[in-house]
Design an enzyme around this catalytic site. Structure first.
Site, mmCIF file in Angstrom:
data_model
loop_
_atom_site.group_PDB
_atom_site.id
_atom_site.type_symbol
_atom_site.label_atom_id
_atom_site.label_comp_id
_atom_site.label_asym_id
_atom_site.label_seq_id
_atom_site.Cartn_x
_atom_site.Cartn_y
_atom_site.Cartn_z
ATOM 1 N N ASP A 58 20.426 -13.208 14.708
ATOM 2 C CA ASP A 58 19.058 -13.508 14.274
ATOM 3 C C ASP A 58 18.456 -12.248 13.664
ATOM 4 O O ASP A 58 18.791 -11.139 14.066
ATOM 5 C CB ASP A 58 18.236 -13.933 15.519
ATOM 6 C CG ASP A 58 16.799 -14.273 15.192
ATOM 7 O OD1 ASP A 58 16.554 -15.435 14.816
ATOM 8 O OD2 ASP A 58 15.938 -13.363 15.264
ATOM 9 N N ASP A 60 15.187 -11.093 13.668
ATOM 10 C CA ASP A 60 14.064 -10.317 14.229
ATOM 11 C C ASP A 60 13.914 -10.423 15.740
ATOM 12 O O ASP A 60 12.848 -10.099 16.289
ATOM 13 C CB ASP A 60 12.751 -10.764 13.553
ATOM 14 C CG ASP A 60 12.455 -12.240 13.834
ATOM 15 O OD1 ASP A 60 11.395 -12.719 13.403
ATOM 16 O OD2 ASP A 60 13.303 -12.903 14.489
ATOM 17 N N ASP A 139 20.936 -29.502 33.280
ATOM 18 C CA ASP A 139 21.977 -30.222 34.044
ATOM 19 C C ASP A 139 23.223 -30.465 33.197
ATOM 20 O O ASP A 139 24.342 -30.531 33.730
ATOM 21 C CB ASP A 139 21.432 -31.502 34.687
ATOM 22 C CG ASP A 139 20.953 -32.565 33.708
ATOM 23 O OD1 ASP A 139 20.629 -33.676 34.172
ATOM 24 O OD2 ASP A 139 20.895 -32.289 32.484
ATOM 25 N N HIS A 143 26.755 -28.956 34.083
ATOM 26 C CA HIS A 143 27.853 -29.937 34.154
ATOM 27 C C HIS A 143 29.089 -29.385 33.446
ATOM 28 O O HIS A 143 30.201 -29.384 33.969
ATOM 29 C CB HIS A 143 27.404 -31.256 33.521
ATOM 30 C CG HIS A 143 28.472 -32.304 33.401
ATOM 31 N ND1 HIS A 143 28.498 -33.455 34.159
ATOM 32 C CD2 HIS A 143 29.575 -32.374 32.592
ATOM 33 C CE1 HIS A 143 29.568 -34.180 33.834
ATOM 34 N NE2 HIS A 143 30.233 -33.548 32.886
ATOM 35 N N GLU A 144 28.875 -28.892 32.214
ATOM 36 C CA GLU A 144 30.011 -28.394 31.430
ATOM 37 C C GLU A 144 30.652 -27.178 32.077
ATOM 38 O O GLU A 144 31.876 -27.063 32.158
ATOM 39 C CB GLU A 144 29.562 -28.046 30.002
ATOM 40 C CG GLU A 144 28.952 -29.193 29.215
ATOM 41 C CD GLU A 144 29.770 -30.465 29.243
ATOM 42 O OE1 GLU A 144 29.196 -31.539 29.030
ATOM 43 O OE2 GLU A 144 30.982 -30.412 29.506
ATOM 44 N N HIS A 147 32.942 -27.901 34.916
ATOM 45 C CA HIS A 147 34.312 -28.263 34.518
ATOM 46 C C HIS A 147 35.201 -27.017 34.521
ATOM 47 O O HIS A 147 36.376 -27.072 34.907
ATOM 48 C CB HIS A 147 34.335 -28.905 33.131
ATOM 49 C CG HIS A 147 33.988 -30.365 33.116
ATOM 50 N ND1 HIS A 147 34.603 -31.299 33.921
ATOM 51 C CD2 HIS A 147 33.096 -31.048 32.371
ATOM 52 C CE1 HIS A 147 34.099 -32.496 33.680
ATOM 53 N NE2 HIS A 147 33.173 -32.383 32.742
ATOM 54 N N TYR A 158 42.298 -34.918 34.888
ATOM 55 C CA TYR A 158 41.168 -35.602 34.272
ATOM 56 C C TYR A 158 41.499 -37.059 33.928
ATOM 57 O O TYR A 158 41.367 -37.515 32.777
ATOM 58 C CB TYR A 158 40.712 -34.846 33.013
ATOM 59 C CG TYR A 158 39.285 -35.120 32.593
ATOM 60 C CD1 TYR A 158 38.999 -35.680 31.360
ATOM 61 C CD2 TYR A 158 38.226 -34.793 33.428
ATOM 62 C CE1 TYR A 158 37.685 -35.925 30.963
ATOM 63 C CE2 TYR A 158 36.915 -35.034 33.043
ATOM 64 C CZ TYR A 158 36.652 -35.602 31.813
ATOM 65 O OH TYR A 158 35.348 -35.827 31.415
ATOM 66 N N GLU A 167 34.608 -35.359 37.393
ATOM 67 C CA GLU A 167 33.338 -35.679 36.742
ATOM 68 C C GLU A 167 32.158 -35.622 37.715
ATOM 69 O O GLU A 167 31.089 -35.068 37.402
ATOM 70 C CB GLU A 167 33.400 -37.070 36.097
ATOM 71 C CG GLU A 167 33.780 -37.019 34.639
ATOM 72 C CD GLU A 167 32.794 -36.170 33.848
ATOM 73 O OE1 GLU A 167 31.588 -36.447 33.896
ATOM 74 O OE2 GLU A 167 33.254 -35.208 33.196
ATOM 75 N N ASP A 186 15.748 -33.923 39.427
ATOM 76 C CA ASP A 186 15.908 -35.332 39.806
ATOM 77 C C ASP A 186 17.390 -35.539 40.102
ATOM 78 O O ASP A 186 18.176 -34.594 40.086
ATOM 79 C CB ASP A 186 15.437 -36.257 38.677
ATOM 80 C CG ASP A 186 16.083 -35.902 37.340
ATOM 81 O OD1 ASP A 186 15.376 -35.931 36.319
ATOM 82 O OD2 ASP A 186 17.294 -35.569 37.332
ATOM 83 N N ASP A 201 14.899 -43.198 31.100
ATOM 84 C CA ASP A 201 16.330 -43.511 31.276
ATOM 85 C C ASP A 201 17.134 -42.216 31.324
ATOM 86 O O ASP A 201 16.587 -41.113 31.233
ATOM 87 C CB ASP A 201 16.824 -44.446 30.155
ATOM 88 C CG ASP A 201 16.824 -43.775 28.793
ATOM 89 O OD1 ASP A 201 17.456 -44.321 27.878
ATOM 90 O OD2 ASP A 201 16.186 -42.707 28.657
ATOM 91 N N ASP A 227 38.184 -44.699 29.079
ATOM 92 C CA ASP A 227 37.509 -43.497 29.618
ATOM 93 C C ASP A 227 38.431 -42.739 30.570
ATOM 94 O O ASP A 227 38.045 -42.331 31.676
ATOM 95 C CB ASP A 227 36.207 -43.915 30.318
ATOM 96 C CG ASP A 227 35.385 -42.727 30.840
ATOM 97 O OD1 ASP A 227 35.434 -41.645 30.223
ATOM 98 O OD2 ASP A 227 34.727 -42.906 31.879
ATOM 99 N N HIS A 232 34.099 -41.249 33.860
ATOM 100 C CA HIS A 232 32.632 -41.217 33.835
ATOM 101 C C HIS A 232 32.038 -42.480 34.454
ATOM 102 O O HIS A 232 30.819 -42.669 34.435
ATOM 103 C CB HIS A 232 32.130 -41.101 32.384
ATOM 104 C CG HIS A 232 32.489 -39.825 31.711
ATOM 105 N ND1 HIS A 232 33.600 -39.698 30.904
ATOM 106 C CD2 HIS A 232 31.889 -38.620 31.721
ATOM 107 C CE1 HIS A 232 33.664 -38.472 30.442
ATOM 108 N NE2 HIS A 232 32.656 -37.792 30.926
HETATM 109 C C1 LIG Z 1 27.927 -36.427 26.637
HETATM 110 C C2 LIG Z 1 29.385 -36.353 27.033
HETATM 111 C C3 LIG Z 1 30.350 -37.116 26.367
HETATM 112 C C4 LIG Z 1 31.688 -37.029 26.760
HETATM 113 C C5 LIG Z 1 32.101 -36.197 27.808
HETATM 114 C C6 LIG Z 1 31.148 -35.439 28.491
HETATM 115 C C7 LIG Z 1 31.553 -34.565 29.662
HETATM 116 O O1 LIG Z 1 31.219 -33.354 29.658
HETATM 117 O O2 LIG Z 1 32.221 -35.114 30.565
HETATM 118 C C8 LIG Z 1 29.792 -35.505 28.077
HETATM 119 O O3 LIG Z 1 28.847 -34.697 28.669
HETATM 120 C C9 LIG Z 1 28.351 -35.095 29.879
HETATM 121 O O4 LIG Z 1 28.740 -36.039 30.489
HETATM 122 C C10 LIG Z 1 27.208 -34.223 30.306
HETATM 123 C C11 LIG Z 1 26.459 -34.539 31.508
HETATM 124 C C12 LIG Z 1 25.871 -34.820 30.124
HETATM 125 ZN ZN LIG Z 2 32.077 -34.002 32.242
#
Ligand SMILES: Cc1cccc(C(=O)O)c1OC(=O)C1CC1
Ligand SMILES: [Zn+2]
Length: 317
Positions: A58, A60, A139, A143-144, A147, A158, A167, A186, A201, A227, A232
């Site tokens: 960036d 500045d 969150d 979450h990521e 992993h 997975y 997951e 939440d 939602d 999936d 998920h």
């Molecule tokens: C949006 C999304 C799509 C596919 C995989 C993931 C994944 O990282 O498993 C994903 O991210 C999430 O689930 C995070 C919690 C919102």
């Molecule tokens: Zn995930």
């Protein structure tokens, strides 16, 4: 890359102002935070799909442009998630050894996904209807990054039940990090960046997984191949158990006495890092979680009783 450690301010995806660490030299201000582990580095994919892309520079040290928001949040929230694992669980980055936290934002075009690539975090911008830029929620980032913790510990495969537990661990720690920083906490997942035109939602609900069509009991598990075998989807079974363990409640006639977020987090962290293995299924997950709670609180403790009740409430006996 050399320069001076600095602090910048900027606006996140949702327009909230925050400060974060940068590295400044004669070129300008980089999204590089050298105060945490071996550093936090945030990159720009410039709406292409090569990762990591270009280290964010960036002019500045003020990050208020709309285009900057995704990078501001990816960088700041990675720092907060680093702090959670270090301060609460004494874990220095995702590998326990200070591993660099690398994030790429503006990945692809209208990309409705976020993912851990196996070595870094990647965030799409969303299409503005299903998602806004996905790094805009703490969150999601936690979450990521979870992993990555999972991959360096239990390394849960997975797919199928081990993948659902993988997951759920990410949803659990994503939620616990959100509560730790009191960031409109939440037991929903991704609510801040999901469907901007629909209020109330979320991508998933841990409190009531059926709101997003996911099972809240083992007898309702998905047994198809979609999936990756429902990673998920069947995460909802564990997510509901986690909600009950922390908050208490009665589910399918089984009453769970809540033990609070902190104890639940310590139990799940010990379960993930000491007992789960790549092929753990829900049955082994129950045994492992009871063992972790026993290690921490004793076999006859209320905490162990609540773990047993939480798994029984979702049909894992
Ligand atoms: C949006 C999304 C799509 C596919 C995989 C993931 C994944 O990282 O498993 C994903 O991210 C999430 O689930 C995070 C919690 C919102
Ligand atoms: Zn995930």
């Amino acid at each position: 890359l050399t320069g001076e450690d600095s602090t910048a301010t900027g606006k996140g995806v949702l327009g909230d102002t925050k400060s974060f660490n940068t590295l400044v030299n004669s070129n300008g201000s980089y999204l590089v935070d050298r105060t945490r582990g071996n550093g936090i580095f945030t990159y720009d994919a410039k709406n292409r799909t090569r990762i990591p892309g270009t280290l964010w520079l960036d002019s500045d040290n003020v990050y208020n442009a709309a285009y900057d928001g995704a990078a501001v949040d990816a960088h700041a929230y990675a720092g907060q998630t680093y702090d959670y694992f270090q301060d609460v669980h004494s874990r220095n980055s995702y590998d326990g050894n200070g591993a660099e936290l690398i994030s790429t934002v503006h990945y692809g075009r209208s990309y409705n996904n976020a993912f851990w690539s196996g070595s870094q975090m990647v965030y799409g911008d969303g299409d503005g209807n299903t998602f806004v830029p996905l790094s805009g929620a703490l969150d999601v980032i936690a979450h990521e990054l979870t992993h990555a913790v999972t991959d360096t510990t239990a390394d849960l495969i997975y797919q199928n039940e081990s993948g659902a537990i993988n997951e759920s661990m990410s949803d659990i720690f994503g939620t616990l990090v959100e509560h730790h920083f009191n960031n409109t906490p939440d037991w929903q997942v991704g609510e801040d960046i999901y469907t901007p035109n629909v209020a109330g939602d979320a991508l998933r609900s841990m409190e009531d997984p059926t709101l997003s069509g996911d099972p809240d009991h083992y007898s309702k598990r998905y047994t198809g191949t979609g999936d990756n075998g429902g990673v998920h989807i069947n995460s909802g079974i564990s997510n509901k158990a986690a909600f009950l363990l922390a908050n208490g409640g009665t589910h399918y006639g089984v009453t769970v006495a809540g033990i609070g977020n902190d104890k639940a987090g310590d139990i799940y962290y010990r379960t993930l890092t000491q007992y789960l293995t790549p092929s753990s299924n829900y049955s082994h997950f129950r045994v492992s979680t009871i063992q972790a709670a026993t290690d921490l609180y004793g076999a006859s403790s209320a905490e162990v009783a609540s773990v047993k009740a939480a798994f029984s409430a979702v049909g894992v006996n």
